[in-house]
Write a protein that holds these residues in place. Structure first.
Motif, short mmCIF file in Angstrom:
data_model
loop_
_atom_site.label_atom_id
_atom_site.label_comp_id
_atom_site.label_asym_id
_atom_site.label_seq_id
_atom_site.Cartn_x
_atom_site.Cartn_y
_atom_site.Cartn_z
N CYS A 765 0.85 -1.21 0.00
CA CYS A 765 0.00 0.00 0.00
C CYS A 765 0.88 1.26 0.00
CB CYS A 765 -0.90 0.02 1.23
SG CYS A 765 -2.00 -1.38 1.37
N PRO A 766 1.69 1.48 -1.07
CA PRO A 766 2.63 2.62 -1.03
C PRO A 766 1.93 3.97 -0.88
CG PRO A 766 2.56 1.59 -3.23
CD PRO A 766 1.79 0.70 -2.31
N GLN A 767 0.74 4.12 -1.46
CA GLN A 767 0.05 5.42 -1.38
C GLN A 767 -0.29 5.78 0.06
OE1 GLN A 767 -0.31 7.41 -3.87
NE2 GLN A 767 0.19 6.05 -5.57
N GLU A 768 -0.66 4.75 0.86
CA GLU A 768 -1.09 4.99 2.25
C GLU A 768 0.10 5.23 3.19
OE1 GLU A 768 -4.39 3.66 0.15
OE2 GLU A 768 -2.42 2.70 0.26
N VAL A 769 1.24 4.58 2.91
CA VAL A 769 2.37 4.63 3.86
C VAL A 769 3.35 5.75 3.52
CG1 VAL A 769 4.19 3.28 4.99
CG2 VAL A 769 2.11 2.14 4.22
N SER A 770 3.55 6.03 2.22
CA SER A 770 4.63 6.94 1.82
C SER A 770 4.52 8.37 2.38
CB SER A 770 4.77 6.98 0.29
OG SER A 770 3.55 7.41 -0.28
N PRO A 771 3.30 8.89 2.67
CA PRO A 771 3.28 10.25 3.25
C PRO A 771 4.07 10.36 4.55
CG PRO A 771 1.08 9.65 2.49
CD PRO A 771 1.93 8.41 2.35
N MET A 772 4.27 9.25 5.24
CA MET A 772 5.01 9.31 6.53
C MET A 772 6.49 8.97 6.37
SD MET A 772 2.33 7.71 9.28
CE MET A 772 3.11 8.46 10.70
N LEU A 773 6.94 8.83 5.11
CA LEU A 773 8.30 8.35 4.84
C LEU A 773 9.37 9.10 5.63
CD1 LEU A 773 10.03 6.40 3.16
CD2 LEU A 773 10.00 8.05 1.29
N GLN A 774 9.27 10.44 5.63
CA GLN A 774 10.30 11.24 6.28
C GLN A 774 10.39 10.95 7.78
OE1 GLN A 774 10.08 15.40 5.32
NE2 GLN A 774 11.79 15.92 6.66
N GLN A 775 9.28 10.50 8.37
CA GLN A 775 9.26 10.26 9.83
C GLN A 775 10.00 8.99 10.24
OE1 GLN A 775 5.36 10.78 11.70
NE2 GLN A 775 4.74 12.00 9.93
N PHE A 776 10.23 8.08 9.27
CA PHE A 776 10.87 6.82 9.70
C PHE A 776 12.08 6.40 8.85
CE2 PHE A 776 7.24 5.44 6.96
CZ PHE A 776 7.95 4.78 5.96
N GLU A 792 12.65 -11.59 3.69
CA GLU A 792 12.02 -10.50 4.45
C GLU A 792 12.68 -9.17 4.13
OE1 GLU A 792 12.50 -12.29 8.38
OE2 GLU A 792 10.34 -12.55 8.48
N LYS A 793 14.01 -9.18 4.06
CA LYS A 793 14.74 -7.95 3.73
C LYS A 793 14.39 -7.52 2.31
CE LYS A 793 19.49 -6.09 3.70
NZ LYS A 793 20.88 -6.29 4.11
N ASP A 794 14.27 -8.48 1.41
CA ASP A 794 13.95 -8.20 0.01
C ASP A 794 12.60 -7.47 -0.10
OD1 ASP A 794 14.46 -9.27 -3.06
OD2 ASP A 794 12.34 -9.25 -2.55
N SER A 795 11.56 -8.03 0.54
CA SER A 795 10.23 -7.41 0.42
C SER A 795 10.22 -6.02 1.06
CB SER A 795 9.17 -8.31 1.06
OG SER A 795 9.50 -8.57 2.41
N ALA A 796 10.94 -5.87 2.18
CA ALA A 796 10.97 -4.57 2.87
C ALA A 796 11.63 -3.51 2.00
CB ALA A 796 11.69 -4.71 4.20
N PHE A 797 12.74 -3.86 1.34
CA PHE A 797 13.44 -2.88 0.50
C PHE A 797 12.65 -2.55 -0.77
CE2 PHE A 797 17.02 -3.28 3.29
CZ PHE A 797 17.77 -2.14 3.08
N ARG A 798 11.93 -3.53 -1.31
CA ARG A 798 11.05 -3.22 -2.45
C ARG A 798 10.02 -2.17 -2.02
NH1 ARG A 798 11.49 -7.03 -6.62
NH2 ARG A 798 12.94 -8.67 -6.00
N GLY A 799 9.50 -2.36 -0.79
CA GLY A 799 8.51 -1.41 -0.27
C GLY A 799 9.08 -0.02 -0.15
N ILE A 800 10.31 0.09 0.36
CA ILE A 800 10.89 1.43 0.56
C ILE A 800 11.12 2.09 -0.80
CG2 ILE A 800 13.45 1.34 0.61
CD1 ILE A 800 11.42 2.58 3.54
N CYS A 801 11.54 1.29 -1.79
CA CYS A 801 11.77 1.85 -3.14
C CYS A 801 10.45 2.36 -3.74
CB CYS A 801 12.38 0.79 -4.06
SG CYS A 801 14.08 0.37 -3.61
N MET A 802 9.36 1.60 -3.53
CA MET A 802 8.07 2.03 -4.08
C MET A 802 7.59 3.30 -3.38
SD MET A 802 6.29 -1.65 -4.68
CE MET A 802 4.83 -1.03 -5.49
N MET A 803 7.84 3.40 -2.08
CA MET A 803 7.42 4.60 -1.34
C MET A 803 8.24 5.82 -1.79
SD MET A 803 6.55 3.37 2.52
CE MET A 803 7.75 2.10 2.82
N ILE A 804 9.53 5.62 -2.08
CA ILE A 804 10.36 6.73 -2.57
C ILE A 804 9.84 7.18 -3.94
CG2 ILE A 804 12.69 7.34 -3.40
CD1 ILE A 804 13.81 5.52 -1.15
N GLY A 805 9.37 6.19 -4.72
CA GLY A 805 8.78 6.53 -6.03
C GLY A 805 7.57 7.43 -5.87
#
Length: 873
Positions: A765-776, A792-805
């Motif tokens: 759910c990148p749209q829902e989480v990414s607004p808080m990116l700067q906080q974490f 686990e690390k793989d899926s987490a880093f994919r998530g961070i990349c999508m949120m940065i997008g």
């Protein structure tokens, strides 16, 4: 006029007192209610006075209960007593303060505090008995004596006690110090105001001829070291000299108390500075204290060599507490970390002699000092060690082996050059004719297991393993226990190094099943479970399964559902099921069914107890916790094959109840199981998500680290299965997760699981989480840079990349941390590497070549190198 109690109509109280001795719980409850009703009577004061007169009867149970009723009523109603009654009670309390019964003295002591009689006690003439009672008052009511409610009687008592330090009776001197000692740890103000006088008075008693006085002086100095070291520092040289003498006191109670000083000093920052010059005297004294005394040897039946056929008595068996499952991640160059909130209790060498004694205290002191001084300790120790280890006297030799074990952690570096010669000698000691030498050799060798495993296997691992396995089948129960524990430690260190020897190891462990008495059987389960954890799927071979499973299942069938021996067996089976994977399938159905039954029974019992606590016993929830953990092991080991079992049971309904249990350990294990079932058979979990998610959100509370950790992990697993359908639930958990990752001093395991779960939520759910990116983003990057590459690390880093997008601005301020986290990957999958490449180059293009050069100047050389080599930036 003196007040006279009215005897008429009070016989019923006496009858009540007698009834209350009845073993029948219902009668006792009825008596309690009647006694409470007496408080409502107009002549309640008469009853109370009558109770006081009962203190003088010959009948001990009646006196004890009378004292108890008196204490409770004085506590509750003292302010309302008529003056005549209050005076009568005061006088009786003072008359009885020296009562021969410890229970009556304690009870009267509390009443004395409430009645504010401590001043009277201090000024009345104190004999030994009444001073003993006063000591009891100080022990039981130290806070009360300092309270404003009683006008701080301690202000009068402390100076009074200090005067008694000079009393001609050693017993009274001893009681006086013991009384003051009760107020050291709490830093009572009245004592702090008199601290210098107190310390001077202690010094004056340092050479007292009475051993009880010397013991209390030592105890005072040990406590002062913790709370007022500032006042001791000017005298530290003399205090250390004094404690060196007292640690060799002919009275073991004194020497033990003095030995505590070294343990406490080791924890103080000034330890190294003040103790360096005294090591030459101290080390031989501690080493000498590590020998078994004649009493120890008698208590440990040191002359009994073969006792394997003697059944254990129940008191030999310490209660075991199950450690609930904590989900952890794999780290660079190591195994998963244990949950930091769980204390590992390092079993001592001779725990059956559970009383703390000089030997144990000396060994513990040497251990902590070795951790302070490290290899600086060795010049003082090595000359002694040779004489000890090769002594013809077995007691001396045994103490030398204990010394070697005690310094293993602190002095490991300095010991390495001697180990190639020492290890064979220690391994030879495993065959000593004395059982106590064989058992201590097991323990000490386990302390060097890490080094043993770092050497070529044939040099030390193979001989050590061979001899330890022989000791597991020793004729002496203490040796069996020590060997089993040592072997479990070796298993943890050696892991897959043991695979070539599995057949031989299993033959030994299975043979021990038929040989062990009750207590050691429980330790054997642990050794088998640890073996399964250490070698993992390598255990899944038909010949190994054929050896291991029949005896385990036979025990499983033998034990009743109420038998606490199920705990270690269930723990063991949980590890075995996880390791055997599909190999466990033939055994899984009855094991699964029984676990579900245990959970169901415990929940039903808890419900009945909650509704009718007077009719039902509270259940032992450990049965449920261990069963949940075994179900987790089955789900993890069997994967999709657990589907049919789940389909045919009501486990999801039970899990819903367990997740809301008031006991944290039950919730901890429930969330671990939920995560494992999510991975193994999500279709059965999916219909419950709407009910489960709010509960998971409520448990994101770091007050209970392991509960919070497992709930966090389960949310991440659910997110991966739910995909975009996770959207309605992000709001329930995201704020709590962001708060946890930003908390100071959060344990590493929880930080890592939180980062993984935030990343996974962002992945689905990148749209829902990414607004808080700067906080974490910053704590997110720093907590995941150390875990090894995995799914686990793989899926987490994919998530961070999508949120940065979605929200590139959220990473700009902390981009250096993102670069560092990316560089922690050894070999990301190609498409993930592409995502990293695009973000890094996108940022570089955005800021321009010159700014990028300035920015990358801040990078440590290694980071610069990695990014350039892997991503061309």
């Amino acid at each position: 006029m003196e007040w006279q109690p009215d005897e008429q109509g009070l016989q019923q109280v006496l009858q009540l007192l007698k009834d209350s001795q009845s073993p029948n719980t219902a009668t006792q409850r009825a008596v309690q209610q009647k006694l409470e009703q007496l408080n409502q009577f107009p002549d309640f004061n008469n009853y109370l006075i009558f109770v006081l007169t009962r203190l003088k009867t010959e009948d001990e149970p009646t006196r004890s209960l009378s004292g108890l009723i008196l204490k409770n009523n004085v506590k509750a109603h003292y302010q309302n007593f008529p003056p005549a009654v209050a005076d009568f009670i005061k006088q009786e309390c003072l008359n009885n303060i020296g009562d021969p019964s410890p229970l009556i003295r304690a009870t009267i002591g509390e009443s004395v505090c409430v009645c504010d009689l401590t001043r009277s006690v201090c000024v009345c003439s104190l004999d030994q008995g009444s001073f003993g009672a006063l000591q009891k008052i100080c022990e039981d009511s130290s806070e009360l004596l300092e309270s404003d409610a009683l006008n701080r009687p301690l202000n009068i008592m402390i100076p009074k006690f200090l005067q008694f330090f000079k009393h001609c009776s050693p017993k009274i001197r001893s009681h006086a110090i013991a009384c003051v000692n009760q107020f050291i740890i709490g830093r009572a103000q009245a004592l702090m105001d008199n601290i210098d006088t107190f310390i001077e008075s202690l010094f004056a008693l340092a050479t007292d001829e009475d051993s009880e006085v010397r013991k209390n002086v030592c105890r005072a100095l040990v406590m002062l070291l913790e709370v007022r070291i500032d006042r001791l520092i000017p005298h530290m040289h003399s205090i250390i000299q004094y404690m060196l003498q007292r640690t060799q006191d002919p009275d073991e109670n004194v020497s033990l108390e003095a030995c505590e000083f070294w343990l406490t000093l080791a924890e103080q920052p000034i330890c190294k500075e003040v103790l360096s010059g005294h090591l030459v005297q101290l080390i031989p004294i501690l080493v000498n204290g590590m020998k078994y005394s004649e009493i120890d040897i008698i208590l440990l039946k040191g002359d009994v060599e073969e006792d394997e056929a003697v059944p254990d008595s129940e008191q030999d068996i310490k209660p075991r507490f199950h450690k609930s499952r904590t989900v952890t991640l794999q780290h660079e160059g190591g195994e998963g970390e244990e949950g930091e909130d769980i204390d590992e209790d390092d079993d001592d060498d001779d725990d059956t002699l559970s009383d703390w004694n000089l030997r144990k205290c000396s060994a513990a002191a040497l251990d902590v000092l070795a951790n302070v001084f490290r290899d600086e300790l060795l010049p003082h120790l090595l000359p002694l060690l040779k004489g000890l280890l090769f002594s013809p006297d077995w007691v001396t030799k045994e103490s030398g082996i204990l010394v070697l074990g005690a310094i293993a952690e602190g002095c490991m570096q300095g010991m390495v050059p001697y180990l190639p010669e020492l290890l064979p000698h220690l391994i030879a000691c495993l065959c000593d004719k004395k059982a106590l030498v064989r058992s201590i050799a097991c323990w000490t060798l386990s302390r060097y297991a890490h080094w043993v495993v770092s050497q070529p296997p044939d040099s030390h691992l193979k001989p050590l393993m061979t001899e330890l396995l022989k000791r597991i089948l020793d004729g002496n129960k203490r040796v069996q226990e020590a060997a089993c524990s040592a072997f479990a430690t070796l298993e943890e260190e050696a892991c897959t190094e043991l695979v070539p020897y599995l057949s031989f190891i299993l033959d030994t462990l299975v043979f021990a099943f038929g040989k062990y008495q009750h207590k050691n059987l429980l330790i054997l389960y642990d050794a088998i479970g640890t073996l399964a954890d250490s070698v993992g799927h390598h255990l899944n071979q038909p010949e190994y399964i054929q050896k291991l499973m029949p005896p385990l299942i036979a025990k499983w069938n033998e034990l009743k559902d109420e038998d606490k021996d199920l705990f270690p067996l269930l723990e063991c089976l949980s590890s075995v099921a996880t390791a055997l994977q599909s190999g466990f399938l033939p055994y899984c159905e009855p094991v699964y069914q029984r676990c579900v039954t245990l959970v169901q029974k415990t929940l039903a019992q808890a419900m009945m107890y909650n509704q009718h606590p007077d009719q039902y016993e509270a259940p032992d929830k450990d049965f449920m916790i261990v069963a949940l953990d075994l179900l987790s092991g089955l789900a993890e080991g069997l994967g999709g094959s657990v589907d049919q079992l789940v389909a045919r049971s009501n486990i999801m309904t039970l899990l819903f109840q367990c997740m809301q249990d008031p006991m944290p350990e039950v919730r901890q294990s429930s969330f671990a199981l939920l995560g494992d079932l999510t991975k193994a058979c999500f279709p059965h979990v999916k219909p419950c998500i709407a009910e489960f998610m709010p509960i998971l959100g409520l448990n994101l509370n770091p007050e209970f680290i392991s509960v919070c950790n497992n709930a966090t992990w389960a949310i991440g697993e659910i997110a991966m299965q739910m995909g975009a359908d996770m959207q309605p639930y992000v709001g329930l958990v995201l704020n709590n997760l962001v708060e946890i990752i930003n908390r100071p001093n959060t344990p590493k395991t929880l930080l890592e699981n939180t980062a993984i779960t935030i990343g996974r939520l962002g992945y689905v759910c990148p749209q829902e989480v990414s607004p808080m990116l700067q906080q974490f983003i910053r704590p997110w990057c720093t907590s995941l840079r150390n875990i090894r590459d995995n799914e686990e690390k793989d899926s987490a880093f994919r998530g961070i990349c999508m949120m940065i997008g979605v929200n590139p601005a959220g990473v700009v301020q902390d981009f250096i941390f993102f670069c560092d986290a990316v560089a922690s990957w050894v070999s990301p999958k190609d498409d993930l590497r592409d995502m990293f490449y695009k973000i890094l180059h996108g940022f570089k293009d955005q800021v321009g070549e010159e700014n990028w050069q300035q920015f990358s100047e801040q990078f440590p050389p290694l980071l610069k190198e990695r990014l350039s080599a892997c991503y061309g930036v």
